[in-house]
Scaffold this active site. Structure first.
Site, short mmCIF file in Angstrom:
data_model
loop_
_atom_site.label_atom_id
_atom_site.label_comp_id
_atom_site.label_asym_id
_atom_site.label_seq_id
_atom_site.Cartn_x
_atom_site.Cartn_y
_atom_site.Cartn_z
N CYS A 1 0.80 -1.05 -0.06
CA CYS A 1 0.25 0.06 0.00
C CYS A 1 0.93 1.15 0.07
O CYS A 1 1.08 1.97 0.97
CB CYS A 1 -0.88 -0.03 1.28
SG CYS A 1 -1.86 -1.49 1.45
N ALA A 2 1.66 1.43 -1.09
CA ALA A 2 2.62 2.35 -1.18
C ALA A 2 2.64 3.80 -1.22
O ALA A 2 3.23 4.59 -0.59
CB ALA A 2 3.58 1.98 -2.30
N ALA A 3 1.45 4.45 -1.83
CA ALA A 3 1.29 5.64 -2.24
C ALA A 3 1.21 6.46 -0.81
O ALA A 3 0.65 5.83 0.20
CB ALA A 3 -0.21 5.76 -2.85
N GLY B 1 4.13 6.84 -1.32
CA GLY B 1 5.70 6.58 -1.85
C GLY B 1 6.71 6.70 -0.67
O GLY B 1 7.64 6.33 -0.91
N LYS C 1 7.54 5.53 1.98
CA LYS C 1 8.48 4.18 2.65
C LYS C 1 8.98 3.46 1.62
O LYS C 1 10.05 3.07 1.87
CB LYS C 1 7.29 3.26 3.44
CG LYS C 1 6.57 3.98 4.51
CD LYS C 1 5.41 3.01 5.06
CE LYS C 1 4.79 3.72 6.21
NZ LYS C 1 4.05 5.21 5.70
N ASP D 1 -4.41 -4.44 -6.14
CA ASP D 1 -5.12 -4.47 -4.95
C ASP D 1 -4.61 -5.42 -3.93
O ASP D 1 -4.20 -6.70 -4.21
CB ASP D 1 -6.51 -5.25 -5.32
CG ASP D 1 -7.46 -5.03 -4.23
OD1 ASP D 1 -7.11 -5.04 -3.04
OD2 ASP D 1 -8.74 -5.05 -4.77
N ASP E 1 1.69 -1.13 4.68
CA ASP E 1 1.08 0.08 5.70
C ASP E 1 -0.27 0.38 5.26
O ASP E 1 -0.76 0.74 4.30
CB ASP E 1 2.05 1.19 4.95
CG ASP E 1 1.45 2.48 5.89
OD1 ASP E 1 1.53 2.31 7.15
OD2 ASP E 1 1.47 3.55 5.41
N CYS F 1 -0.98 4.24 10.72
CA CYS F 1 -0.87 5.47 11.36
C CYS F 1 -2.17 5.87 12.25
O CYS F 1 -2.58 6.80 12.47
CB CYS F 1 -0.65 6.62 10.33
SG CYS F 1 -2.02 6.61 9.22
#
Length: 441
Positions: free
Chosen positions: A261-263, A265, A267, A312, A330, A382
């Site tokens: 779940c990178a966006a 970016g 991490k 996904d 994340d 978070c």
């Protein structure tokens, strides 16, 4: 009609948040662009929007003391006009009270509420006259008192009390305190000392982060994107808590890393720094506009090892099975760890949160299949709610005996852990954040 100013733009943003469920940060960016505000006017608008969101329950309490009607019965945009005026009177010392009152009266007239202009004038003038003798917040009910004083819904205060006990008020106060602007140095382009000197030459105040290496705290920045070191890709804006993910994951040169779940970016970029841009990072997200941001960020930072791809997190990709040394999850979460940066998060309804652990588990279950034997799986959020954090990792480990938590240590106030840590703004000076490291046996 008058040309848009800070208060008019703030009013449009706050009405959009109330009537359309918009998030303040996105609505603010869009409205500032539409109204053409920049410089001091844009800064004042932003401060008003975030200040009203941050203190909404407290503002309503004081407004209610002088308003003949129940404030929660006032229709948009009347209540928003009163909140903007009250915020300026109570929190912005450099704005004359008369200017705040007069502007609010004009806003009522301009927005089809001419008949209510007298009410606006009377309420705000009363508030101004009584600023040094404001009504006392009742303290017979501790939950109610803390809820009003720090503008957190009662259900959230109660939840935090169950977790933190006597630390609750410190946590609430930290949520309402400004978050330091923290950057991570791009070691591929600059050393911390060199970057510090460049930023200071531009008038920026720079301090090393007290306990997270490679991070600097900045003050007096102005438009950060206009700074030459930013354009040259010498740093990444990132909270220290998020920066710790790649450190805890133990990424290094030559590894294969999957960021599920990178966006936007951050991490992946931090991992690429630690890998010296050697190896492979696959950064995934569902939406092409978010993938575009990852690619643009990687280009600015000069990172060649990152490839962004649509995926996904809950859908199995057989070609990725057992392929990666490190998989980062994340997960989407409630965001209650970043209230100091997104103050409207606090007003989420508790019913909206029930489905999150199910989604988080589904992503974690799927992502685990991509970890090679002996590889590392890192789950992070978070938020500070246990049901989204250790509750998810505990249930995952109970059903996946081939994974176990692996201890790690951090400098500063964290020290040794048994494989997981929850960071808190009032304890650690970071975003509220959960990180759990697991190894596939």
């Amino acid at each position: 009609m008058r040309a848009p100013n800070a208060r008019d733009t703030a009013l449009r943003v706050l009405v959009s948040c109330r009537t359309a469920g918009a998030w303040a940060d996105a609505a603010l960016r869009a409205q500032l662009r539409r109204d053409g505000l920049s410089g001091p006017e844009a800064a004042l608008c932003s401060r008003i929007v975030y200040g009203v969101m941050q203190n909404r329950l407290l503002l309503d309490f004081y407004l209610g003391a002088y308003c003949s009607q129940k404030v929660d019965h006032l229709q948009p945009p009347l209540l928003e006009i009163l909140r903007i005026g009250a915020y300026q009177i109570l929190f912005l010392d450099k704005i004359p009270h008369s200017a705040a009152v007069n502007q609010a009266v004009e806003q009522a007239k301009d927005n089809g509420r001419a008949k209510a202009a007298g009410l606006v004038n009377a309420v705000l003038r009363q508030l101004s006259r009584n600023k040094v003798h404001l009504p006392r917040i009742p303290d017979q009910d501790a939950l109610h008192s803390l809820s009003i004083r720090y503008s957190h819904p009662k259900w959230l205060v109660k939840r935090l009390q169950a977790i933190l006990g006597p630390e609750t008020e410190a946590c609430l106060a930290a949520d309402n305190a400004p978050a330091p602007l923290t950057i991570q140095v791009n070691p591929l382009k600059a050393a911390a000392e060199e970057l510090t000197a460049e930023l200071e030459a531009s008038g920026v105040i720079v301090r090393p982060h007290p306990w997270v290496s490679g991070c600097l705290e900045l003050d007096h920045v102005g438009d950060l994107t206009a700074l030459e070191p930013f354009r040259m890709g010498k740093f990444l804006v990132q909270d220290p808590a998020a920066r710790l993910v790649s450190q805890i994951a133990g990424v290094g040169p030559g590894m294969r890393v999957l960021d599920v779940c990178a966006a936007p970016g951050g991490k992946s970029f931090s991992a690429a720094f630690a890998m010296e841009d050697q190896g492979e990072i696959l950064a995934c997200d569902l939406h092409e506009n978010k993938l575009k941001r990852i690619r643009e960020g990687a280009d600015r930072l000069g990172l060649a090892c990152i490839r962004a791809e649509a995926a996904d997190g809950r859908t199995f990709r057989p070609e990725w099975e057992a392929r990666f040394d490190v998989v980062l999850v994340d997960a989407p979460c409630s965001g209650f760890g970043i209230i100091r940066k997104k103050p409207d998060v606090r007003y989420k309804k508790p019913d909206d949160l029930f489905a999150l652990p199910v989604i988080q588990r589904a992503i974690l279950d799927n992502a685990a299949r991509y970890v090679r034997p002996g590889g590392t799986l890192v789950y992070s959020t978070c938020t500070i709610l246990p049901e989204e954090n250790e509750g998810v990792s505990d249930s995952f480990l109970a059903e996946h005996p081939d994974f176990c938590r692996t201890p790690f240590s951090l400098s500063g106030p964290v020290g040794e852990t048994e494989g997981q840590v929850t960071l808190w703004p009032h304890r650690h000076g970071t975003d509220g954040f959960y990180i759990c490291r697991m190894t596939r046996n």
